[in-house]
Design an enzyme around this catalytic site. Structure first.
Site, PDB file in Angstrom:
ATOM      1  N   GLU B 277      26.715  37.259  23.281  1.00 53.51           N
ATOM      2  CA  GLU B 277      26.792  36.398  22.106  1.00 53.51           C
ATOM      3  C   GLU B 277      26.938  37.228  20.826  1.00 53.51           C
ATOM      4  OE1 GLU B 277      23.588  33.350  21.067  1.00 53.51           O
ATOM      5  OE2 GLU B 277      24.972  32.138  22.252  1.00 53.51           O
ATOM      6  N   HIS B 306      23.000  45.191  48.185  1.00 49.90           N
ATOM      7  CA  HIS B 306      23.493  44.399  49.302  1.00 49.90           C
ATOM      8  C   HIS B 306      24.312  43.206  48.811  1.00 49.90           C
ATOM      9  CE1 HIS B 306      20.905  46.607  52.152  1.00 49.90           C
ATOM     10  NE2 HIS B 306      20.177  46.784  51.073  1.00 49.90           N
ATOM     11  N   LYS B 419      30.057  22.086  20.809  1.00 47.35           N
ATOM     12  CA  LYS B 419      29.048  21.155  20.278  1.00 47.35           C
ATOM     13  C   LYS B 419      29.719  19.927  19.687  1.00 47.35           C
ATOM     14  CE  LYS B 419      25.359  24.373  18.987  1.00 47.35           C
ATOM     15  NZ  LYS B 419      24.644  24.994  17.861  1.00 47.35           N
TER      16      LYS B 419
END
Lengths: 444, 444
Positions: B277, B306, B419
């Site tokens: 960000e 793994h 938004k």
């Protein structure tokens, strides 16, 4: 029902006129069909590690798993000793669908403090330990097993009742140990690799204790098999593999995997292993160096809208994002109105699912508007059938990509050197020369 | 004590003669000093969002937090309503150092089922709800607050005792609401952004309930401040920023962050937000388009050996890896010998920490041998002091990188469009035109 929505690929025009998917698919039909036929043909060869295709048909093994679960109603805590493919599938599915009747604990690391903490909290009389290692030589899993076995032996009268082994039917050191001690043991089919093992007892045994509807999980997986074997226009795994292939060719070296669901919070970890370990290869099947490849990145919606989406939107155009969206909730919740907080009026009376869904659509569209391509896999709802379908879909997608890239998606040669260094640093017999070499390089 | 180990950068020779770090540092001394001075100079301007530098000096606020925690000994469950920077710091530190006396629950998403599940399990009389939103307008957090507030009101006689607010001292809708209702409220300093807020009450209030030694956490953070303000040869954040800068210039667009610790399992999530960000920006301070940038990838050792290490080693050379390693355990555990499993003899009598440590060194070296550059941040041990130091170090590193790249590391303009689309899709008043536009584009 699994649906593919390609609308948000449009901003990054693959074809000259924007995206004409049927035409694009037709243009690549031949290579996709060759890939499919090659996979189906190699399936009968156990060395090809394509056993995961047929495992969902094996209802006899599933019945044995379910009988074992039924016979052990005393279990309140199940400790899974497994790492990587021996843990991630059961972790993802149990977080999504587990009913909480038995608590699952995954020991997938060797940091001492969390293991000590778990041993102090668990009640041995009510605990079952499932040790999962195909080879029986996984250092982390076996170190944990040595400790948990001793802990049980000291605390309960019949420790063998508290251990169940999942390992190769013949190879490795766990199988003979289980036989010598008379431990219950389930099989990892020799032709199934760890990251493709969620539908065999590696996944199903823990998931039976988590209360997951396993018949439906396998039925969903079989549905994806049907698609993967069928004609291209309905072959979703071939299609998503093609999308991934095309964007990797266009220089996108990052694939983001972002379900809009907290219940699916471990699914990206499972996918990251499946993708990275299968497709991160240095050499192709002819031994030529592979110069490209993609790295999978984990994200969760909406949560990561407040963490990674800034970068996904405004950052470098090096990504292709896969969203996973649920089309309906299992249970919904209304947002109540509160006096004094009228600034939030737009939320009053709406539901949480509406908000989740609006944010999923909004984010996908906002990325596309910024030239960041993405597509969505939509699940009718989050249940065992649809999740089984999605898991098998992603395995097929990975297998198709391996074929398109002409690499072996079913081995993992790159982890060997680290294991050898570990043996040398741990003073294992036979590794003294390597230990000397490492010392000379400043590693000890 | 935080130490930087650059040995495994050698395989990717930055300089013509391999790595001569002091010389490299000297060559970039000027730009690093300019960066440091610019940050320190801008610090007094609240609009610069550099308040996080001085927050660890604010022991008065910490005392108030600790008094509040002491006065509320009745709390058994703390529900944190917060997302992104309002959750990730407390989540990371409590997983690492929490003593379990109070259970923490983070509501950082709006999927209805997990929220319903939590409401069904929690005992309201013993539950404190900490709503954290600087602006008070975060849709996810506020939707959850509306529900939790109502749930408390219906279940307990004095719901206000069960709510504590963390928000801006003046702006937004939560502050006046808290004042009108007489709720206890703590401040997010206006000059502190979410992802830099772990040492202010956003982090410290939940962490006080988790039983974390906060004085030491802040003391550790101050230690990093000391380094960041000081001469380059001891300025670790400037140095790790430079390493990141140099490799990004050389085309590495992925930075892997991989602590060898399960207790640090949420630290990569916190770092990913901090990095992505802050540094994922489309425009530099002059408004020019930024064409490069790096994406952070989460990994945990040994677990991801793994899962992701196959790719990190054999995959494309597009990565720089930061390992975090602990130099000593808090508590150790011996691996016992077991008859019948002599194939594991090399583990018998060794400790879990030895194995963890050997694998960390082995993996770092194996990556370097494959030409995959990496460096290690070593912590003397995992305690509040060292973790506070590491957190502040990573904040400084990010700030330095923002300066080197000439971008604003303290805003997040890229999340706005999503938004707005959400408002439109949720039918918020005033967003009807955008809703029409979206509909025309097939989004509804």
């Amino acid at each position: 029902m699994l649906r593919l929505d390609l609308n948000n690929l449009f901003s990054e025009r693959i074809g000259p006129e924007g995206i004409d998917w049927p035409a694009m698919l037709a243009a690549h039909a031949r290579s996709l069909e060759v890939a499919r036929d090659a996979l189906l043909e190699r399936k009968s060869n156990p060395e090809a590690f394509l056993g995961w295709i047929d495992v969902p048909e094996d209802t006899e093994t599933l019945r044995r798993v379910l009988r074992y679960r039924q016979a052990n109603g005393w279990v309140e805590d199940l400790v899974v000793l497994g790492i990587g493919g021996s843990a991630l599938g059961a972790q993802a599915v149990s977080a999504a669908l587990g009913n909480g009747s038995v608590r699952l604990h995954f020991v997938d690391n060797v940091e001492p403090e969390p293991i000590i903490g778990l041993l102090r909290t668990l009640e041995p009389h009510k605990t079952l330990v499932n040790v999962i290692s195909k080879s029986g030589s996984t250092a982390e899993t076996m170190a944990a097993f040595l400790v948990f076995r001793q802990w049980l032996e000291l605390a309960v009268t019949d420790w063998k009742k508290h251990v169940v082994v999942t390992t190769d039917p013949a190879k490795g050191i766990l199988r003979p140990y289980a036989e010598a001690e008379g431990l219950t043991a389930f099989e990892v089919p020799p032709s199934v690799g760890g990251r493709f093992s969620v539908t065999c007892p590696v996944g199903t045994l823990p998931l039976a204790f988590a209360g997951v509807d396993l018949e439906s999980l396998l039925a969903g997986a079989r549905k994806s098999n049907e698609q993967a074997r069928g004609a291209l226009e309905h072959n979703l795994p071939a299609q998503t593999a093609l999308v991934n292939h095309l964007f990797s060719q266009r220089g996108k070296n990052i694939v983001v995997f972002m379900p809009y669901s907290t219940r699916l919070r471990y699914l990206p970890d499972w996918f990251v292993q499946l993708h990275d370990e299968s497709l991160g290869k240095m050499r192709d099947r002819q031994g030529n160096e592979v110069r490209t490849g993609t790295t999978a990145v984990r994200a969760i919606g909406t949560t990561d809208q407040h963490a990674q989406v800034q970068l996904f939107r405004e950052g470098p155009r090096d990504k292709l994002t896969t969203f996973v969206r649920l089309l309906a909730p299992s249970e919904n919740l209304e947002i109540p109105a509160v006096k004094g907080l009228e600034g939030l009026e737009y939320l009053f009376g709406k539901s949480f699912f509406e908000l989740l869904d609006a944010e999923a659509k909004a984010t996908a569209h906002a990325l596309a508007k910024a030239g960041q391509p993405n597509y969505t896999l939509a699940l009718e709802k989050l249940d065992a059938y649809n999740l089984g379908w999605l898991l098998q879909h992603l395995m097929w997608q990975t297998a198709f990509l391996g074929e398109l890239w002409n690499i072996n998606a079913f081995d993992q040669p790159g982890v060997e050197l680290g294991k050898e260094y570990t043996y040398a640093l741990m003073g294992r017999k036979g590794w003294e020369t390597l230990a000397q070499e490492l010392k000379a390089e400043g590693v000890e």
